[in-house]
Write a protein that holds these residues in place. Sequence first.
Motif, PDB file in Angstrom:
ATOM      1  N   GLU A 237       0.914  -1.047  -0.008  1.00  0.00           N
ATOM      2  CA  GLU A 237       0.008  -0.042  -0.130  1.00  0.00           C
ATOM      3  C   GLU A 237       0.865   1.232   0.085  1.00  0.00           C
ATOM      4  O   GLU A 237       0.723   2.197  -0.775  1.00  0.00           O
TER       5      GLU A 237
ATOM      6  N   ASN B  10      -4.164  -5.646  -3.293  1.00  0.00           N
ATOM      7  CA  ASN B  10      -4.540  -5.368  -2.027  1.00  0.00           C
ATOM      8  C   ASN B  10      -5.955  -4.504  -2.163  1.00  0.00           C
ATOM      9  O   ASN B  10      -6.289  -3.744  -1.081  1.00  0.00           O
TER      10      ASN B  10
ATOM     11  N   GLU C  25     -11.100  -0.250  -4.594  1.00  0.00           N
ATOM     12  CA  GLU C  25     -11.689   0.730  -3.569  1.00  0.00           C
ATOM     13  C   GLU C  25     -12.111   1.982  -4.410  1.00  0.00           C
ATOM     14  O   GLU C  25     -13.144   2.479  -4.080  1.00  0.00           O
TER      15      GLU C  25
ATOM     16  N   ALA D 119      -6.164  -1.500  -3.798  1.00  0.00           N
ATOM     17  CA  ALA D 119      -6.241  -0.169  -3.819  1.00  0.00           C
ATOM     18  C   ALA D 119      -6.945   0.462  -5.006  1.00  0.00           C
ATOM     19  O   ALA D 119      -7.658   1.759  -5.052  1.00  0.00           O
TER      20      ALA D 119
ATOM     21  N   ARG E 235     -10.629  -3.532   4.024  1.00  0.00           N
ATOM     22  CA  ARG E 235     -11.006  -2.167   3.359  1.00  0.00           C
ATOM     23  C   ARG E 235     -12.407  -1.848   3.710  1.00  0.00           C
ATOM     24  O   ARG E 235     -13.531  -2.465   3.062  1.00  0.00           O
TER      25      ARG E 235
ATOM     26  N   ALA F  63      -7.346  -6.665   0.858  1.00  0.00           N
ATOM     27  CA  ALA F  63      -8.454  -5.954   0.207  1.00  0.00           C
ATOM     28  C   ALA F  63      -9.496  -6.096   0.916  1.00  0.00           C
ATOM     29  O   ALA F  63     -10.507  -5.289   1.018  1.00  0.00           O
TER      30      ALA F  63
END
Length: 264
Positions: free
Chosen positions: A15, A48, A53, A50, A80, A77
């Motif tokens: 991240e 993950n 999202e 990013a 989130r 992930a």
Amino acid sequence: MSTTEIRFTDGAGYERYMGKWSQLVGAAFLDWLAAKPGLRWLDVGCGNGAFTEMLVEKCAPRSVQGIDPSEEQLAFARIRPALQQAQFRIGDAMKLPFPDAAFDAAVMPLVIFFVPDPAKGVAEMARVVSPGGTVSAYAWDMVGGGFPYDALHAEMRALGVAVPAPPSTDASRIDNLRDLWISEGLDSVETHAITVQRTFADFDDYWSTIHLGPSVGRQLSAMPPDQLASLKSRMEVHLPADATGQITYQARANAVKGRMPISF
């Protein structure tokens, strides 16, 4: 250049190292894509989460599914807050675990150069997208020097340190992306170059961030102190700080999109 496999097993570290870059370029990509709301999305190589999202927040999807070969990345992930309704599973981009025409849109964010057979990956995305749906991707311009840590990799190699490279870097060329989409029979194929910039608080922020990188972290940890000090000095020359001590520099990605043909 080393072709040693690059493993993504630290969602939090990724991240900071790449997720921030992914969000910068992903936002610009989604603006260009201009997808309508209410679609069934597939994120191929979601990592993950990013980009996933942002997809949820910007595109108001009907549903989202993501696949990735790393369970560690998927675990990140899943936690989130914005992705509690998304579904994630282990999967191979060249053999998607979904039936034909299961989605309205498939995207491959910063992934195509990791796919051993990029054409097969594009063909699989096209297979699972319904007629009239969108197949898209974006990739760091690996060959053209657009990768965010290209200068770091170059300096490491100059010091004799092998840096792993993705197996299909040539697929990131904008002309090659266009050819891949056209060869799979997609309509209305368009390409777009995206330039983004990121600011680090200071050089120490940058230096600690790169140690989390899956392509260089282990190599940096294994370098003798004098060699590591030399690399640090070289990078300080490459990345001079501004009057406030901050470091800002650019990266560049190439994007492509096309539509699945509609049969009459």
